[in-house]
Design a protein around this motif. Structure first.
Motif, PDB file in Angstrom:
ATOM      1  N   THR A  63     -19.874  24.566  14.454  1.00  0.00           N
ATOM      2  CA  THR A  63     -18.650  23.825  14.168  1.00  0.00           C
ATOM      3  C   THR A  63     -17.419  24.659  14.529  1.00  0.00           C
ATOM      4  OG1 THR A  63     -18.468  24.739  11.939  1.00  0.00           O
ATOM      5  CG2 THR A  63     -19.787  22.716  12.186  1.00  0.00           C
ATOM      6  N   GLN A  64     -16.262  24.014  14.476  1.00  0.00           N
ATOM      7  CA  GLN A  64     -15.013  24.750  14.679  1.00  0.00           C
ATOM      8  C   GLN A  64     -14.865  25.830  13.615  1.00  0.00           C
ATOM      9  OE1 GLN A  64     -12.574  24.629  17.193  1.00  0.00           O
ATOM     10  NE2 GLN A  64     -12.094  26.531  16.128  1.00  0.00           N
ATOM     11  N   GLU A  65     -15.307  25.542  12.398  1.00  0.00           N
ATOM     12  CA  GLU A  65     -15.237  26.532  11.325  1.00  0.00           C
ATOM     13  C   GLU A  65     -16.099  27.750  11.657  1.00  0.00           C
ATOM     14  OE1 GLU A  65     -15.734  23.189  10.756  1.00  0.00           O
ATOM     15  OE2 GLU A  65     -13.688  22.824  10.055  1.00  0.00           O
ATOM     16  N   THR A  68     -14.209  29.733  14.281  1.00  0.00           N
ATOM     17  CA  THR A  68     -13.075  30.423  13.662  1.00  0.00           C
ATOM     18  C   THR A  68     -13.572  31.641  12.877  1.00  0.00           C
ATOM     19  OG1 THR A  68     -11.802  28.379  13.543  1.00  0.00           O
ATOM     20  CG2 THR A  68     -11.114  30.168  12.084  1.00  0.00           C
ATOM     21  N   ASN A 104      -5.956  28.607  10.985  1.00  0.00           N
ATOM     22  CA  ASN A 104      -6.870  29.064   9.932  1.00  0.00           C
ATOM     23  C   ASN A 104      -7.525  30.398  10.302  1.00  0.00           C
ATOM     24  OD1 ASN A 104      -7.961  28.809   7.367  1.00  0.00           O
ATOM     25  ND2 ASN A 104      -9.809  27.830   8.125  1.00  0.00           N
TER      26      ASN A 104
END
Length: 122
Positions: A63-65, A68, A104
């Motif tokens: 995921t993008q999370e 990141t 973030n």
């Protein structure tokens, strides 16, 4: 954002930058031709990514999370070439600090940096 060399795996930028339905998902930036001094920095980041997601393992399912999180750990890694500072240590302007906040992105304590597959084990 992806910063890369001109390798064949990055030749179809539009397919990487946009989903099948045309929604933007990233931006790709290439090293300048004949600027060999840029490539080592990119290769080191690729190496760090591969510490977490080993070569041969697909990026599908992340995921993008997840990305990141990897980025936060990579950018928190102290580097000799940066006078033993991390990329995050070099952020000085308020604009860059705001950008990191919006994305973030934040530093990870040096003793908590993890650049291994354990980072993404859930």
């Amino acid at each position: 954002m992806i910063l890369t060399d001109n390798g064949k795996c990055f030749k179809n930028a539009l397919e990487l930058e946009y989903t099948k339905n045309g929604s933007p998902r990233t931006k790709i930036f290439y090293c300048d031709p004949q600027a060999s001094w840029q490539k080592p920095h990119i290769e080191k980041n690729h190496e760090y990514i591969r510490y977490v997601i080993p070569r041969g393992k697909t990026f599908k399912g992340y995921t993008q999370e997840d990305m990141t999180l990897i980025t936060n750990h990579i950018n928190s890694t102290i580097r000799a070439g940066l006078n033993y500072k991390s990329p995050y240590d070099l952020v000085e302007t308020e604009d860059m600090k705001k950008l990191l906040e919006v994305l973030n992105m934040s530093p990870v304590a040096a003793d908590e940096v993890c650049l291994s597959p354990k980072l993404l084990r859930k």
